[in-house]
Scaffold this motif. Structure first.
Motif, short mmCIF file in Angstrom:
data_model
loop_
_atom_site.label_atom_id
_atom_site.label_comp_id
_atom_site.label_asym_id
_atom_site.label_seq_id
_atom_site.Cartn_x
_atom_site.Cartn_y
_atom_site.Cartn_z
N PRO A 162 0.83 -1.21 0.00
CA PRO A 162 0.00 0.00 0.00
C PRO A 162 0.86 1.26 0.00
N THR A 163 0.55 2.16 -0.91
CA THR A 163 1.22 3.45 -0.98
C THR A 163 0.19 4.55 -0.80
N ILE A 164 0.65 5.75 -0.52
CA ILE A 164 -0.29 6.86 -0.33
C ILE A 164 -1.14 7.11 -1.58
N PRO A 165 -0.58 7.18 -2.80
CA PRO A 165 -1.44 7.35 -3.98
C PRO A 165 -2.46 6.23 -4.14
N ALA A 166 -2.05 4.97 -3.84
CA ALA A 166 -2.99 3.86 -3.97
C ALA A 166 -4.13 3.98 -2.97
N ILE A 167 -3.82 4.38 -1.74
CA ILE A 167 -4.87 4.53 -0.72
C ILE A 167 -5.83 5.65 -1.11
N ILE A 168 -5.28 6.77 -1.60
CA ILE A 168 -6.12 7.88 -2.04
C ILE A 168 -7.05 7.43 -3.16
N LEU A 169 -6.51 6.67 -4.09
CA LEU A 169 -7.32 6.20 -5.23
C LEU A 169 -8.42 5.26 -4.76
N VAL A 170 -8.10 4.36 -3.84
CA VAL A 170 -9.11 3.43 -3.33
C VAL A 170 -10.24 4.17 -2.64
N LEU A 171 -9.90 5.12 -1.77
CA LEU A 171 -10.93 5.88 -1.05
C LEU A 171 -11.75 6.72 -2.01
N GLY A 172 -11.09 7.34 -2.99
CA GLY A 172 -11.83 8.15 -3.95
C GLY A 172 -12.77 7.34 -4.82
N LEU A 173 -12.29 6.18 -5.29
CA LEU A 173 -13.11 5.33 -6.14
C LEU A 173 -14.27 4.69 -5.37
N SER A 174 -14.12 4.55 -4.07
CA SER A 174 -15.17 3.92 -3.27
C SER A 174 -16.34 4.85 -3.00
N ASN A 175 -16.15 6.14 -3.11
CA ASN A 175 -17.18 7.06 -2.62
C ASN A 175 -17.64 8.11 -3.63
N TRP A 176 -17.14 8.08 -4.87
CA TRP A 176 -17.56 9.07 -5.84
C TRP A 176 -19.03 8.96 -6.25
N PRO A 177 -19.68 7.77 -6.21
CA PRO A 177 -21.07 7.70 -6.65
C PRO A 177 -22.02 8.63 -5.89
N VAL A 178 -21.71 8.94 -4.64
CA VAL A 178 -22.57 9.83 -3.86
C VAL A 178 -22.64 11.20 -4.54
N TYR A 179 -21.49 11.73 -4.93
CA TYR A 179 -21.46 13.04 -5.58
C TYR A 179 -22.05 12.97 -6.99
N ALA A 180 -21.88 11.85 -7.67
CA ALA A 180 -22.46 11.71 -9.00
C ALA A 180 -23.98 11.80 -8.95
N ARG A 181 -24.58 11.15 -7.96
CA ARG A 181 -26.04 11.19 -7.85
C ARG A 181 -26.55 12.57 -7.45
N ILE A 182 -25.81 13.23 -6.56
CA ILE A 182 -26.22 14.58 -6.15
C ILE A 182 -26.18 15.52 -7.34
N MET A 183 -25.06 15.52 -8.07
CA MET A 183 -24.91 16.43 -9.21
C MET A 183 -25.92 16.10 -10.30
N ARG A 184 -26.17 14.84 -10.53
CA ARG A 184 -27.13 14.45 -11.58
C ARG A 184 -28.52 15.00 -11.29
N SER A 185 -28.97 14.84 -10.05
CA SER A 185 -30.32 15.29 -9.72
C SER A 185 -30.45 16.81 -9.83
N ILE A 186 -29.40 17.53 -9.42
CA ILE A 186 -29.47 18.99 -9.48
C ILE A 186 -29.39 19.48 -10.92
N VAL A 187 -28.50 18.88 -11.71
CA VAL A 187 -28.34 19.32 -13.10
C VAL A 187 -29.59 19.03 -13.91
N MET A 188 -30.26 17.91 -13.64
CA MET A 188 -31.49 17.60 -14.36
C MET A 188 -32.55 18.67 -14.15
N THR A 189 -32.54 19.28 -12.97
CA THR A 189 -33.49 20.36 -12.68
C THR A 189 -33.03 21.67 -13.33
N GLU A 190 -31.75 21.97 -13.18
CA GLU A 190 -31.24 23.26 -13.65
C GLU A 190 -31.23 23.38 -15.17
#
Length: 305
Positions: A162-190
């Motif tokens: 495990p390296t710092i870039p690998a850990i950052i990538l794992v955490l980022g890839l695990s949690n991006w769908p939350v922001y994708a759903r938020i942005m999608r719902s808002i953009v569909m309205t706007e």
């Protein structure tokens, strides 16, 4: 004779929203919780940035003669040179905890940035274009949500060091769908708003509309919410370190320090407790600031409607 001055809706919307982040911050700054959290956070950051350098103590250097020294005024063998004591091989607990705070905060912030970039980009594209593009991105989002973070961490970090870039990538890839759903719902309205339609009629391209109209409008509230996610990512990083999937020793992080100290809870409790206290203070300060920003945003948004 009356004079009618036409103002482009594509200019009105961004101009009305440019001041929102500043208004939210000013509102939050007047809240006691934000001030307390900011004060604690600034003190911790300054300590982590300055004390290890000023003290000149190497957080990885062993000193067997000074092993298991207790914190100041606890027991009889405490040392002024090690105010929070030492661990099982004589390493200074204060310096190790502060260096651990550096790594934990760095990984927390960087992983949230990865989440924002991936999630907001895909969510904006899905919400704006809709149709097949939306379906593909949402199926990808659902697939990612079905994979627990710990499973992804074991799959990625368990097969290599495990390296710092690998850990950052794992955490980022695990949690991006939350922001994708938020942005999608808002953009569909706007995208149905008059200023977007007017911009299209004026000849603006889709990319220009997204970058100049939607992103400045939608990103500030997401950024305020992401402050709380920094604390969440710091907890996940510490969990990975505790399980041996985080940054590897001798580099000190909250997780691996606490993992080492659990063997000495009966006779040297400070090894596991001190980094836990620093982690708790950091998370408390970030949560106080994030909650204040969220309340301020909701107050301003509710008052503007």
């Amino acid at each position: 004779m009356s004079v009618i001055v036409e103002t482009s809706p594509s200019r009105i919307a961004p101009s009305l929203t440019r001041s929102i982040p500043r208004r939210v911050f000013d509102k939050a700054a007047s809240m006691p919780g934000f001030r307390i959290g900011l004060a604690i956070f600034v003190l911790l950051v300054l300590a982590a940035a300055l004390y290890p350098e000023i003290s000149g103590i190497d957080p990885t250097k062993m000193n067997v003669r000074a092993r298991l020294l207790p914190p100041l005024f606890i027991g009889e063998n405490w040392s002024l040179a090690h105010p929070l004591g030492t661990d099982q091989i004589g390493r200074d607990m204060l310096v190790r905890s502060l260096v651990g705070l550096r790594y934990s905060f760095l990984i927390g912030v960087a992983s949230v940035v990865v989440m924002l970039i991936i999630g907001c980009t895909l969510g904006t594209i899905a919400g704006y274009f809709g149709g097949r593009t939306d379906s593909i991105i949402m199926r990808l989002t659902d697939a990612q949500l079905s994979i627990p973070m710990i499973i992804l961490a074991i799959a990625v970090l368990g097969v290599s060091r495990p390296t710092i870039p690998a850990i950052i990538l794992v955490l980022g890839l695990s949690n991006w769908p939350v922001y994708a759903r938020i942005m999608r719902s808002i953009v569909m309205t706007e995208r149905q708003r008059e200023y977007v339609r007017a911009s299209k009629l004026g000849g603006s391209t889709d990319l220009r509309i997204i970058l100049t109209l939607l992103v400045p409008l939608l990103l500030p509230p997401v950024l305020f919410t992401s402050v709380l996610d920094v604390a969440r990512m710091m907890i996940f990083e510490s969990t990975l370190g505790f399980l041996g999937l985080g940054v590897q020793p001798p580099t000190p992080t909250f997780g691996n320090i606490i993992a080492d100290g659990r063997k000495y809870l009966l006779n040297a409790w400070w090894i596991a407790t001190m980094p836990g206290i620093f982690l708790g203070l950091t998370l408390t300060s970030i949560n106080l600031m994030g909650a204040s920003l969220e309340r301020a945003r909701n107050t301003i948004h509710g008052g503007s409607e």
